[in-house]
Motif scaffolding. Structure first.
Motif, PDB file in Angstrom:
ATOM      1  N   MET A  89       0.834  -1.189   0.000  1.00 19.30           N
ATOM      2  CA  MET A  89       0.000   0.000   0.000  1.00 19.30           C
ATOM      3  C   MET A  89       0.870   1.239   0.000  1.00 19.30           C
ATOM      4  O   MET A  89       2.057   1.196   0.320  1.00 19.30           O
ATOM      5  N   ASP A  90       0.255   2.352  -0.340  1.00 16.53           N
ATOM      6  CA  ASP A  90       0.968   3.621  -0.340  1.00 16.53           C
ATOM      7  C   ASP A  90       1.486   3.915   1.068  1.00 16.53           C
ATOM      8  O   ASP A  90       0.817   3.647   2.069  1.00 16.53           O
ATOM      9  N   GLY A  91       2.676   4.477   1.114  1.00 19.46           N
ATOM     10  CA  GLY A  91       3.263   4.820   2.402  1.00 19.46           C
ATOM     11  C   GLY A  91       4.084   3.707   3.014  1.00 19.46           C
ATOM     12  O   GLY A  91       4.605   3.852   4.115  1.00 19.46           O
ATOM     13  N   GLY A  92       4.189   2.572   2.308  1.00 19.49           N
ATOM     14  CA  GLY A  92       5.045   1.492   2.796  1.00 19.49           C
ATOM     15  C   GLY A  92       4.369   0.480   3.683  1.00 19.49           C
ATOM     16  O   GLY A  92       5.029  -0.419   4.207  1.00 19.49           O
ATOM     17  N   SER A  93       3.066   0.577   3.885  1.00 20.61           N
ATOM     18  CA  SER A  93       2.392  -0.410   4.725  1.00 20.61           C
ATOM     19  C   SER A  93       2.202  -1.713   3.960  1.00 20.61           C
ATOM     20  O   SER A  93       2.202  -1.742   2.729  1.00 20.61           O
ATOM     21  N   VAL A  94       2.025  -2.793   4.713  1.00 18.62           N
ATOM     22  CA  VAL A  94       1.920  -4.135   4.148  1.00 18.62           C
ATOM     23  C   VAL A  94       0.666  -4.804   4.693  1.00 18.62           C
ATOM     24  O   VAL A  94       0.338  -4.681   5.864  1.00 18.62           O
ATOM     25  N   PHE A  95      -0.013  -5.522   3.815  1.00 14.98           N
ATOM     26  CA  PHE A  95      -1.194  -6.278   4.236  1.00 14.98           C
ATOM     27  C   PHE A  95      -1.073  -7.674   3.649  1.00 14.98           C
ATOM     28  O   PHE A  95      -0.789  -7.836   2.456  1.00 14.98           O
ATOM     29  N   ALA A  96      -1.264  -8.703   4.479  1.00 12.18           N
ATOM     30  CA  ALA A  96      -1.112 -10.088   4.034  1.00 12.18           C
ATOM     31  C   ALA A  96      -2.318 -10.908   4.454  1.00 12.18           C
ATOM     32  O   ALA A  96      -2.875 -10.721   5.546  1.00 12.18           O
ATOM     33  N   ILE A  97      -2.699 -11.823   3.578  1.00 17.24           N
ATOM     34  CA  ILE A  97      -3.772 -12.776   3.849  1.00 17.24           C
ATOM     35  C   ILE A  97      -3.179 -14.179   3.804  1.00 17.24           C
ATOM     36  O   ILE A  97      -2.464 -14.531   2.873  1.00 17.24           O
ATOM     37  N   ASP A  98      -3.479 -14.958   4.832  1.00 18.92           N
ATOM     38  CA  ASP A  98      -3.027 -16.342   4.903  1.00 18.92           C
ATOM     39  C   ASP A  98      -4.259 -17.191   5.213  1.00 18.92           C
ATOM     40  O   ASP A  98      -4.802 -17.144   6.319  1.00 18.92           O
ATOM     41  N   ALA A  99      -4.731 -17.951   4.220  1.00 15.37           N
ATOM     42  CA  ALA A  99      -5.962 -18.726   4.367  1.00 15.37           C
ATOM     43  C   ALA A  99      -5.673 -20.208   4.168  1.00 15.37           C
ATOM     44  O   ALA A  99      -4.851 -20.587   3.328  1.00 15.37           O
ATOM     45  N   SER A 100      -6.350 -21.054   4.948  1.00 19.22           N
ATOM     46  CA  SER A 100      -6.148 -22.498   4.862  1.00 19.22           C
ATOM     47  C   SER A 100      -7.480 -23.222   5.000  1.00 19.22           C
ATOM     48  O   SER A 100      -8.391 -22.757   5.688  1.00 19.22           O
ATOM     49  N   ALA A 101      -7.549 -24.371   4.360  1.00 19.94           N
ATOM     50  CA  ALA A 101      -8.659 -25.304   4.542  1.00 19.94           C
ATOM     51  C   ALA A 101      -8.047 -26.657   4.897  1.00 19.94           C
ATOM     52  O   ALA A 101      -7.033 -27.056   4.320  1.00 19.94           O
ATOM     53  N   PHE A 102      -8.645 -27.368   5.855  1.00 22.86           N
ATOM     54  CA  PHE A 102      -8.081 -28.639   6.300  1.00 22.86           C
ATOM     55  C   PHE A 102      -9.187 -29.664   6.505  1.00 22.86           C
ATOM     56  O   PHE A 102     -10.333 -29.334   6.826  1.00 22.86           O
ATOM     57  N   TYR A 103      -8.820 -30.933   6.308  1.00 20.96           N
ATOM     58  CA  TYR A 103      -9.768 -32.041   6.490  1.00 20.96           C
ATOM     59  C   TYR A 103      -8.965 -33.267   6.930  1.00 20.96           C
ATOM     60  O   TYR A 103      -8.012 -33.673   6.259  1.00 20.96           O
ATOM     61  N   THR A 104      -9.340 -33.843   8.058  1.00 25.46           N
ATOM     62  CA  THR A 104      -8.672 -35.034   8.581  1.00 25.46           C
ATOM     63  C   THR A 104      -9.715 -36.107   8.877  1.00 25.46           C
ATOM     64  O   THR A 104     -10.726 -35.833   9.539  1.00 25.46           O
ATOM     65  N   TYR A 105      -9.452 -37.307   8.402  1.00 21.14           N
ATOM     66  CA  TYR A 105     -10.368 -38.445   8.579  1.00 21.14           C
ATOM     67  C   TYR A 105      -9.648 -39.502   9.411  1.00 21.14           C
ATOM     68  O   TYR A 105      -8.542 -39.938   9.064  1.00 21.14           O
ATOM     69  N   PHE A 106     -10.275 -39.940  10.521  1.00 19.48           N
ATOM     70  CA  PHE A 106      -9.665 -40.887  11.447  1.00 19.48           C
ATOM     71  C   PHE A 106     -10.358 -42.245  11.396  1.00 19.48           C
ATOM     72  O   PHE A 106     -11.596 -42.324  11.350  1.00 19.48           O
ATOM     73  N   ASP A 107      -9.539 -43.296  11.464  1.00 17.31           N
ATOM     74  CA  ASP A 107     -10.014 -44.636  11.768  1.00 17.31           C
ATOM     75  C   ASP A 107      -9.460 -45.033  13.141  1.00 17.31           C
ATOM     76  O   ASP A 107      -8.373 -44.603  13.534  1.00 17.31           O
ATOM     77  N   ASN A 108     -10.205 -45.883  13.844  1.00 18.50           N
ATOM     78  CA  ASN A 108      -9.773 -46.392  15.149  1.00 18.50           C
ATOM     79  C   ASN A 108      -9.545 -45.292  16.183  1.00 18.50           C
ATOM     80  O   ASN A 108      -8.757 -45.468  17.114  1.00 18.50           O
ATOM     81  N   LYS A 109     -10.203 -44.163  16.034  1.00 18.57           N
ATOM     82  CA  LYS A 109      -9.972 -43.074  16.975  1.00 18.57           C
ATOM     83  C   LYS A 109     -10.406 -43.494  18.381  1.00 18.57           C
ATOM     84  O   LYS A 109     -11.408 -44.184  18.565  1.00 18.57           O
ATOM     85  N   ILE A 110      -9.617 -43.063  19.361  1.00 20.87           N
ATOM     86  CA  ILE A 110      -9.893 -43.384  20.756  1.00 20.87           C
ATOM     87  C   ILE A 110     -10.523 -42.157  21.409  1.00 20.87           C
ATOM     88  O   ILE A 110      -9.882 -41.113  21.547  1.00 20.87           O
ATOM     89  N   ILE A 111     -11.787 -42.292  21.782  1.00 22.69           N
ATOM     90  CA  ILE A 111     -12.524 -41.185  22.379  1.00 22.69           C
ATOM     91  C   ILE A 111     -13.052 -41.640  23.728  1.00 22.69           C
ATOM     92  O   ILE A 111     -13.834 -42.593  23.807  1.00 22.69           O
TER      93      ILE A 111
END
Length: 742
Positions: free
Chosen positions: A533-555
């Motif tokens: 941006m003007d004046g030397g400022s910085v803007f950043a976007i960091d986006a993620s999507a995640f998916y984990t599938y478990f077998d034999n999960k211990i709950i």
């Protein structure tokens, strides 16, 4: 007398001459930005060596330059890398380097994703980096508490009495996360609950976090991700650093660090001491709101100079902790008895770790870690005595062939464990040899493909294979990065060492079957975009999507029988999925902000019934907002988190407490005054909203008036302290100082 004066003068001249000779290679300088502001934590490298040092809060540094070395490289996050040829006069008079802003490049160096030092931009694995300065915005006595302002990461308190806990990443509990120091595993089994305490924060250079499976490189316990605590190198650590603070709750924390040289070896030493000995019962249940603690930790790291800049480093740590919580009139004489209820835990832990480059033309490195963990604890009149020893060794070979960067390794881990529970009538020993291979392929300057696989043989559970595939693309101007990954993970559970609820309270622990290893598949997508941006400022976007599938999960099943905790492998599957967004903004005026949010759905499916995972929020947010008042040299930091509702472990139909929590938030404010001599004074208020789980008159500990269940009344709930979902400590002021001598 005259002769004595002459002798003293000659001695002074000799010492001064020797000092001048020694100082000829002492390089001093200052690093500033284009606006003339000093850049702290910039790193100055001596080209052709492994020597490096970080600038202090005034942007200043001093470093010994070996004979014949005349070039240095300067790096700082958010700035272009600068190289400089040194003139002879600059050794004596010092110099100034001005770094130009460069928000196109992600210059942070990371190692956790691929086991090699690369810039964050070049890593095919998304790695989040948090420097020591980030944690100083909300100082805490343990790294466990310091992680509370990182998006997607949440410290979870698991017991209202002894306040032990673990780290959740994207909704997955602590045992799914591997914790390391300098890339070597330190936390598993017993130390999952206690191992994050006592790491001297004054010695932490940065913390790297990988969200998602890392089992291909690191094996078991890295299903949900990993936390890699990188300590400072003796080369760039200050000669002396001190940080001390106290709170209005009479908590006192002291961090000491320093470095020295013995011949060609450099040593970094540090110690942490924490004490809290003031029982407080603000919620009126006759139990301590926060555990009393007395903890000492000592850390020592050595770097040895070798030919051809070969690596040889050794480090060790020792931790002793004495903690207790319970009824307000508990004393040591009641330990293990049934007169006054208390939970008392003595922990002794030692660690030794190291890395050594073999003296060969090939890139062969041997790394190792060994640790011992002894726990002597009582939960009321229930004793838990446990001893664990783990030895880990790994030999890696790296080879570049054209556009292929190959990494292979042989690993072996031996685990000895023994306790006084029915789970280990005899001591258990587990052997885990393994082999892994990884190929990082540069398809194009903008495209990278990472292929990896690991084979482990568990002496109890047999063969386990963990593959992964990762792809990275970046734009030509390096303002955009896209990463896609998929991988497999596994975990062998040990209930008593990982789940404190199995020991506290009055419930019986029941195993319906021999527990099988949990397995999982994970996919994730990460996208980063930076704007100028003007004046030397910085803007950043960091986006993620995640998916984990478990077998034999211990709950653990808390609900089928209020007098039992039932453990078994899930007859179905479990899922953790969600979206995460981080916004990072910095302005040349001195204003900066890091704001993040994660939306997730963590659940299990058994017999076609979907169930929301216990003690897991569906939404969370974090923020760190800072402003520097440059004329006054004062920093203002406002940090906090917002945690959405979560399902709570109620004790059947007779339990009138809510089965779902309300949203809650911990917010903090801090002022820091910096002085020119390396001294900083800081102070503020933690949790200034004064939130605790007992707001609204909710009873956190059921049957607190009768913890040994002497009253014969079937309508009373069992004694149980597991109905806890946030820290039970209200507002408190704090004041401290920080001093660095470079």
């Amino acid at each position: 007398m005259l002769q004595l004066i002459k002798s003293c003068m000659l001695t002074a001249v000799f010492v001064s001459f020797a000092f001048v000779l020694h100082a000829q290679n002492l390089l001093k300088g200052t690093i500033k930005d284009s606006h003339g502001n000093p850049i702290d934590n910039a790193t100055v490298f001596v080209d052709g060596t492994k020597l490096a040092i970080s600038t202090n809060s005034e942007g200043q540094f001093s470093i010994q330059i070996p004979d014949g070395k005349t070039k240095i490289t300067v790096r700082a996050v958010g700035f272009l890398t600068a190289k400089k040829d040194l003139a002879a006069t600059e050794y004596q008079n010092g110099f100034e380097i001005v770094l130009d802003s460069d928000n196109r490049n992600l210059e942070e160096v990371v190692v956790s994703g691929t086991l090699k030092q690369v810039s964050k931009l070049d890593s095919p694995i998304p790695v989040e980096v948090f420097t020591a300065k980030f944690f100083q915005a909300n100082p805490a006595p343990t790294i466990f508490e310091s992680l509370q302002n990182i998006n997607g990461v949440r410290p979870q308190i698991n017991c209202s009495v002894c306040n032990t806990g673990d780290i959740h990443i994207n909704g997955l509990e602590g045992p799914y996360t591997m914790v390391m120091i300098d890339g070597l595993p330190i936390v598993s089994g017993l130390s999952t609950v206690y191992g994050l305490n006592g790491i001297p924060q004054a010695l932490i250079e940065r913390v790297e976090i990988v969200k998602g499976p890392a089992s291909t490189l690191y094996g078991s316990e890295a299903v949900g991700g990993l936390i890699n605590i990188i300590t400072k190198s003796p080369n760039n650590a200050p000669r002396l650093n001190v940080e001390a603070f106290g709170t209005s709750w009479q908590e006192y924390n002291l961090d000491l660090g320093g470095k020295f040289e013995v011949g060609s070896a450099q040593s970094l030493v540090g110690a942490n001491y924490f004490n809290y000995a003031n029982p407080i019962d603000n919620n009126g249940d006759n139990f301590t709101d926060v555990t009393l603690q007395n903890r000492l930790s000592v850390f020592n790291k050595w770097n040895f100079d070798r030919k051809d800049n070969k690596l040889f480093t050794l480090a060790g740590r020792y931790v002793y902790e004495d903690r207790w919580g319970g009824e307000m009139n508990w004393a040591r004489k009641y330990r293990g008895g049934n007169d006054v209820y208390g939970e008392s835990i003595y922990t002794k832990r030692w660690e030794l770790m190291g890395a050594y480059d073999l003296p060969t033309t090939e890139n062969l490195t041997f790394t190792f870690s060994v640790n011992g963990h002894n726990q002597n604890s009582v939960y009321g009149e229930t004793k838990y005595l446990a001893d664990q020893k783990i030895a880990f060794g790994q030999l890696t070979w790296r080879k570049e062939l054209g556009n292929h960067d190959l990494l292979t390794g042989l690993a072996y881990r031996s685990t000895y464990y023994n306790d006084n529970t029915p789970a280990t009538i005899n001591s258990s020993k587990t052997h885990l040899p393994g082999f892994f291979v990884q190929d990082e392929i540069t398809l194009h300057p903008q495209h990278k493909l990472l292929l990896g696989a690991r084979y482990d043989y568990n002496s109890v559970h047999g063969s386990i294979v963990s593959p992964r595939v990762n792809y990275k693309w970046n734009s030509l101007d390096k303002t955009q990065v896209l990463r896609v990954g998929i991988g497999n993970g596994y975990r062998v559970a040990n209930v008593f060492t990982e789940d404190h609820a199995a020991l506290t309270g009055s419930r019986d622990v029941t195993f319906e079957e021999d527990l099988k290893p949990e397995t999982s598949w994970n996919g994730n997508v990460n996208y980063i975009k930076k704007f100028y941006m003007d004046g030397g400022s910085v803007f950043a976007i960091d986006a993620s999507a995640f998916y984990t599938y478990f077998d034999n999960k211990i709950i653990p099943d808390y609900e089928s029988d209020v007098n039992k905790i039932i453990y078994s492998n899930l007859d179905g599957h479990a899922v953790s999925k969600g979206l995460s967004l981080n916004l990072d903004w910095a302005h040349t005026s001195g204003l900066k902000a890091m704001i993040g949010a994660t939306v997730m759905d963590v659940y299990s499916v058994e017999n076609d019934v979907k169930e929301w995972q216990m003690l897991t929020e569906k939404v969370m947010g974090t923020w760190t907002i800072g402003y520097t008042v440059k004329p006054l040299g004062v920093n203002i930091d406002y940090t906090g988190n917002l945690i959405g509702p979560m399902r709570l472990p109620v004790l059947g139909e007779n339990d009138t407490r809510p089965d779902k929590s309300k949203a809650w938030s911990i917010q903090n404010i801090q002022l820091t005054k910096k002085f020119h001599n390396g001294l900083e004074i800081f102070g503020g208020v933690k949790n200034f909203l004064n939130w605790t789980p007992t707001k609204g008159g909710i009873e956190i500990i059921s049957r607190a008036h009768d913890p040994f269940e002497r009253i014969d009344d079937p309508n009373l709930l069992p004694f149980d302290p597991s109905y806890v979902y946030g820290p039970n400590q209200g507002a408190r002021g704090f004041l401290g100082l920080r001093y660095n001598l470079m």
